[in-house]
Design an enzyme around this catalytic site. Structure first.
Site, mmCIF file in Angstrom:
data_model
loop_
_atom_site.group_PDB
_atom_site.id
_atom_site.type_symbol
_atom_site.label_atom_id
_atom_site.label_comp_id
_atom_site.label_asym_id
_atom_site.label_seq_id
_atom_site.Cartn_x
_atom_site.Cartn_y
_atom_site.Cartn_z
ATOM 1 N N ASP A 158 0.771 -1.234 0.000
ATOM 2 C CA ASP A 158 0.000 0.000 0.000
ATOM 3 C C ASP A 158 0.806 1.290 0.000
ATOM 4 O OD1 ASP A 158 -1.840 -2.000 0.291
ATOM 5 O OD2 ASP A 158 -2.860 -1.133 2.001
ATOM 6 N N GLU A 388 1.870 -10.160 10.998
ATOM 7 C CA GLU A 388 1.637 -9.659 9.642
ATOM 8 C C GLU A 388 2.949 -9.505 8.884
ATOM 9 O OE1 GLU A 388 -0.950 -6.024 7.555
ATOM 10 O OE2 GLU A 388 -0.583 -6.015 9.719
#
Length: 424
Positions: A158, A388
């Site tokens: 992102d 993550e």
């Protein structure tokens, strides 16, 4: 001694929300496109019917034009922004209006190879074919061979440094109030900055004003980057789908996929930089190649058989990035000014990226580096847990915990046996 594979399978079960898997509770409460494709490939190793169901639930959100959105909002939740009300799409069920890297086709092929029955594979194959057609028509209308992203979120990476120059041209003004929820779940120092979010939502507003029409978005887009990572994944998926088409007796589709794949192969070949020993994306607004070094520059290895000299140069460059790191592979090298090892995609190590890189290295016979990266991330996961992503300099677990695609990556990489090449 812990049974880490059992722990990983338990994470997938815990994050199951009725046939689809959320990335993690709270932070990401919906179904994400490429997350689910990685999860389905993990299920292919031990529960093929559940893997098929994962993709079947995902394509409930597929649009009539073939796009598979990056989020499908199967159930409401107020723990995430932007929710369905911000996207303002008109699909039969709520979805976002953008997509993500097309790992979907790779997952369909993996399930087929694991024995999924044709009656479940064929509809998934046709969904994947429609998705690939959308990529080439909507995101490469001029036939360059590199498909473009109209929003950084479509990359999956992102707030990568790869987008810094292009994103800086996007205004920070929005017609939608920005109400971040992510920083309530995770340390803000690990997340994109507020200014980034203003620009992200400006793009959402821009495309919503186009009614999410692909051609209108293309013309209106202030952010438009032809991405080597996305194209590499598209080509890898396309190769698998072409093989699957022949297995299913879909000869016309096989020929169509062959033409698509040849187009991407040529585009990626032109994106190689001898000076940088890596592939470089193209900013379609400025006409300039993206200078920032990121993991995206090596993902095309997944789908290409590089000439020996190019591969040797790429491997040397990748090894340079790994020097002094406790965990590999960093998404940005330490000597780049934009390197932030704890912040989302700005130097951090992502297990699923390692999954893709290992496959690309194996394809190109760089077995020693593939094993180094595989061993590094498996050790990190067994030491610090299924987070993550990781800080490559310290091995610190970062972002969300109990993470589905991290568990999927572990299930794949922990059982992968690499035979080291004896070639000079």
């Amino acid at each position: 001694m812990s049974d880490f594979r059992a722990i990983a399978r338990g994470i997938l079960q815990d994050n199951d929300r009725g046939g689809y898997t959320v990335p993690t509770a709270g932070l990401y409460p919906f179904q994400w496109n490429w997350d689910s494709a990685f999860v389905a490939m993990a299920f292919a190793e031990f529960d093929v019917p559940r893997g098929c169901l994962e993709l079947e639930r995902l394509i409930e959100g597929q649009w009539d034009d073939g796009m598979i959105p990056h989020i499908v909002f199967h159930q409401p939740s107020d723990s995430y922004f932007p929710g369905a009300d911000v996207w303002r799409t008109s699909h039969r069920i709520p979805t976002s209006g953008i997509t993500q890297p097309p790992v979907f086709g790779m997952a369909v092929k993996a399930l087929h190879d694991s024995g999924a029955p044709a009656e479940r594979i064929r509809p998934l194959f046709h969904a994947a074919l429609r998705y690939h057609r959308w990529w080439y028509s909507a995101r490469d209308p001029e036939g360059t061979g590199l498909v473009a992203l109209l929003h950084p979120w479509e990359s999956g990476s992102d707030n990568s440094p790869a987008w810094d120059v292009a994103l800086a041209r996007v205004p920070t003004t929005t017609t939608t109030p920005v109400k971040r929820k992510d920083t309530g779940h995770v340390d803000p120092a690990m997340r994109p900055r507020d200014q980034d979010y203003q620009r992200f939502i400006h793009l959402v507003d821009t495309y919503a004003a186009c009614g999410w029409d692909a051609a209108e978005q293309w013309d209106a887009a202030p952010f438009k980057v032809a991405c080597v990572q996305t194209t590499g994944i598209l080509l890898a998926a396309g190769e698998g789908l072409q093989q699957l088409a022949r297995a299913l007796g879909e000869e016309a589709a096989a020929a169509e996929l062959d033409a698509m794949n040849a187009r991407s192969r040529a585009g990626l070949d032109q994106a190689w930089s001898d000076a940088d020993s890596r592939f470089r994306s193209l900013d379609l607004v400025s006409g300039q190649r993206v200078a920032a070094p990121t993991q995206a520059c090596f993902i095309p290895l997944l789908a290409l058989d590089l000439p020996a000299a190019r591969m040797a140069a790429a491997e040397q460059e990748m090894r340079r990035w790994c020097e002094g790191m406790l965990v590999s592979f960093p998404t940005t090298p330490r000597d780049y000014p934009g390197f932030e090892p704890r912040r989302y995609w700005r130097g951090s190590v992502w297990p699923i990226i390692d999954w893709l890189l290992v496959q690309g290295l194996l394809r190109n016979n760089a077995t020693a580096l593939a094993e180094d990266i595989r061993h590094s991330i498996v050790t990190a996961l067994e030491t610090a847990g299924f987070c993550e992503y990781f800080d490559p300099t310290t091995g610190e677990p970062c972002g969300g915990g109990h993470f589905s695609w991290t568990a999927a990556a572990y299930l794949h990489l922990s059982q992968l046996k690499i035979t080291l090449s004896t070639a000079a």
